[in-house]
Design an enzyme around this catalytic site. Sequence first.
Site, PDB file in Angstrom:
ATOM      1  N   ALA A  68      59.569 -29.876  46.258  1.00 47.16           N
ATOM      2  CA  ALA A  68      58.948 -29.102  44.896  1.00 47.16           C
ATOM      3  C   ALA A  68      58.738 -27.522  45.220  1.00 47.16           C
ATOM      4  O   ALA A  68      57.897 -27.127  44.756  1.00 47.16           O
ATOM      5  CB  ALA A  68      57.809 -29.887  44.437  1.00 47.16           C
ATOM      6  N   GLY A  70      60.794 -24.933  45.580  1.00 45.13           N
ATOM      7  CA  GLY A  70      61.884 -24.016  44.782  1.00 45.13           C
ATOM      8  C   GLY A  70      61.144 -23.210  43.429  1.00 45.13           C
ATOM      9  O   GLY A  70      60.542 -23.792  42.889  1.00 45.13           O
ATOM     10  N   LYS A 126      59.847 -24.421  37.982  1.00 45.33           N
ATOM     11  CA  LYS A 126      60.726 -25.275  37.359  1.00 45.33           C
ATOM     12  C   LYS A 126      60.347 -26.847  37.427  1.00 45.33           C
ATOM     13  O   LYS A 126      60.188 -27.306  36.441  1.00 45.33           O
ATOM     14  CB  LYS A 126      62.157 -25.291  37.918  1.00 45.33           C
ATOM     15  N   THR A 173      66.493 -26.464  51.669  1.00 46.35           N
ATOM     16  CA  THR A 173      65.900 -27.829  51.612  1.00 46.35           C
ATOM     17  C   THR A 173      65.900 -28.298  53.118  1.00 46.35           C
ATOM     18  O   THR A 173      65.012 -29.248  53.357  1.00 46.35           O
ATOM     19  CB  THR A 173      67.014 -28.804  50.949  1.00 46.35           C
ATOM     20  N   GLU A 201      78.459 -27.641  49.850  1.00 54.21           N
ATOM     21  CA  GLU A 201      77.969 -27.110  48.952  1.00 54.21           C
ATOM     22  C   GLU A 201      78.942 -26.234  48.081  1.00 54.21           C
ATOM     23  O   GLU A 201      80.049 -25.870  48.936  1.00 54.21           O
ATOM     24  CB  GLU A 201      77.015 -25.926  49.430  1.00 54.21           C
ATOM     25  N   ASN A 212      68.903 -27.291  35.658  1.00 52.10           N
ATOM     26  CA  ASN A 212      68.701 -25.819  36.466  1.00 52.10           C
ATOM     27  C   ASN A 212      68.496 -24.916  35.355  1.00 52.10           C
ATOM     28  O   ASN A 212      67.644 -23.887  35.973  1.00 52.10           O
ATOM     29  CB  ASN A 212      70.189 -25.616  36.984  1.00 52.10           C
ATOM     30  N   ARG A 251      42.299 -32.992  13.686  1.00 54.94           N
ATOM     31  CA  ARG A 251      42.036 -32.657  14.812  1.00 54.94           C
ATOM     32  C   ARG A 251      41.565 -33.763  15.653  1.00 54.94           C
ATOM     33  O   ARG A 251      41.325 -34.940  14.928  1.00 54.94           O
ATOM     34  CB  ARG A 251      41.289 -31.418  14.913  1.00 54.94           C
ATOM     35  N   HIS A 263      41.949 -34.254  -1.426  1.00 52.28           N
ATOM     36  CA  HIS A 263      42.649 -32.856  -1.344  1.00 52.28           C
ATOM     37  C   HIS A 263      41.706 -31.947  -1.074  1.00 52.28           C
ATOM     38  O   HIS A 263      40.413 -31.841  -1.032  1.00 52.28           O
ATOM     39  CB  HIS A 263      43.341 -32.652  -2.503  1.00 52.28           C
ATOM     40  N   TYR A 293      37.309 -29.831   3.902  1.00 51.45           N
ATOM     41  CA  TYR A 293      37.113 -29.829   5.200  1.00 51.45           C
ATOM     42  C   TYR A 293      36.015 -30.614   5.689  1.00 51.45           C
ATOM     43  O   TYR A 293      34.894 -30.699   5.275  1.00 51.45           O
ATOM     44  CB  TYR A 293      36.846 -28.669   6.036  1.00 51.45           C
TER      45      TYR A 293
END
EC number: 2.7.7.23
Length: 460
Positions: free
Chosen positions: A10, A12, A23, A82, A161, A233, A338, A368, A371
Site C-alpha cells: 500500500a 503507491g 489510491k 514492488t 511488464e 488505476n 439526522r 410536515h 423541526y
Amino acid sequence: MALSAAIVLAAGEGTRMRSNKPKVLHAFAGKTFLNRVMDSVAVLNPDTLAVVVHFQAERVAEAARSYDEQVTIVNQDDIPGTGRAVQCAMAQLTEAGKVDGPVLIAASDMPLLDSETLHRLVEFHTASGNGATVLTTILDDPTGYGRIIRDREGNVLRIVEQKDANRSELAVQEVNTSVYVFEASVLTEAIAGLKSNNAQGEFYLTDALETAKAAGKVGAFAAPDPLTVEGVNDRVQLAALSKTYNRRVCERWMRDGVTILDPETTWIEDDVQIGRDATILPGSFLQGHTVVGEDAIVGPYTTLIDTTVDEGAVVERSRVQESHIGARTNIGPWTYLRPGNEFGEDAKAGAFVEMKKAHIGNGTKVPHLSYVGDAQLGDHTNIGGGTITANYDGVHKNSTTIGSGCHVGAGNLFVAPVEVGNNVTTGAGSVVRHAVPSDTMVYSENTQHNVEGWKPAWER
C-alpha cells in the site's frame, strides 16, 4: 494451511487517480480499497499481517491500524518498486523473527479480491510443492498488465511488464494480478538479487520469479472469476468496476426475494441487510450497516446510512442517518433524519420535517414543515405543521418532552428545556416556555392589531 505472513502493498500514490489522497484510501462499496483487501487477507489468519506504506505513510498507516491494531507497519524507503516494498517488509519481519513458511503478497488496489480466491491460491501452492506461485487471470484486453510467459510445457518462465514486453509478449492474454505466495526462504533469496534495469527504473517483484526458479518450483493459479482480481488505476475504472459489482449485489438480493425496480440506479453496500418482499425503488442508496425489514418500501430517491427500517415501513424521497424506523412507520417525502432518531410503530414524519435525536412514540405523527430535535414525543400525539423545538441556547442542547395523546397546534414553538404532560392541547401559534401539566389546554395570548389605511413604504 498455515500462513507465516501476509504482506499488503500500500505504498503507491496512484497518480492516475488525480487525487490528494492515496489510491488505497479511496472507497469502493462503502470501504476503502485497503480495508477490503485486509478483510480478505485476515480470513486466512496469517501469523503476521504487514502493510507496506510510503506515500502519505502516516495516513495510510492510521487507516490500517484502525482496522487492526496488531498490524505490522513497514515503511518503504525512497527506492521505488514492488520488489523494494517486499525487501523492506521481509527485512523487518525477519529481524523480528516473524516469518518462516508461506508468505502471501497482495496489492491493495483490487477491491474485490476475496478470501475464497486467496484460500484456493494458498492451497494450490502448498499442494503443488511450489517455491513460488502467482495468481493469474485471462483478460480479453490485457493492456496495462504484466504478461505471464510460459514455456512449451506450460511452466511459468517469467512475468514481463507492459512497458518491457515485445510484440509477441504483448499478445499474451494471461496476466499477473500482483498476488503471490512464496516460501519464505525462496522469497528471501529471490529478492536479494533484484535489479532496476527496466523501463521504469524500479525493483520489480515480478523479476523475483525468475530467481525463484533456481530455488524451487514456480507455478501459477488462475483466479476463477476475473472480477475478483481486477485492479483500479483511475476513476474511470473505479466507476466501471463499481457498476459491475453493484449489479451483482442487486441481482443477489433480487434472487433472495427483494424487489429492486431499477438496479442501474440502486446502490447497495456490502454490509446492508434486506428482508424478503422488501421493495427498493429507483435512485436509492443503502449504505453502511443499514437493515431493511420484510415488506418495507424504500425510495424512490432515498439514502439510508446505518439505519434500521422495520417491517412494513415506508421511507420515500428522504435522507436518514443512524436512525431506527419502527414497523409500518411512514417517512417522507423530503424528510431529513439526522443521527439518533428512534421511531415507534405506525408513526409518521412527513414532508419537509427535520429531526435529530428524537424519540417518536407509537402512532405519533409529525406530518410536515417541522423541526424536532433532542425531543421525546409520547404515543398517539399529533404535531401541527410549522412546529419547532428550540433546543439550542447557544451553548448547550436542551430537551423537549411532549407526552402521549397530545394535539399540538400549527406554528408552535417549544423553548427547551420544557416538559408537556399527556393529553395536552396547544393553540395555533403558541410559544411554550414552561411546563404544562397533563389534561391541559395551553395557548399564547397574542393580541392582533389592525392598522387601517396602511401603505407599504414603496407606495408612500
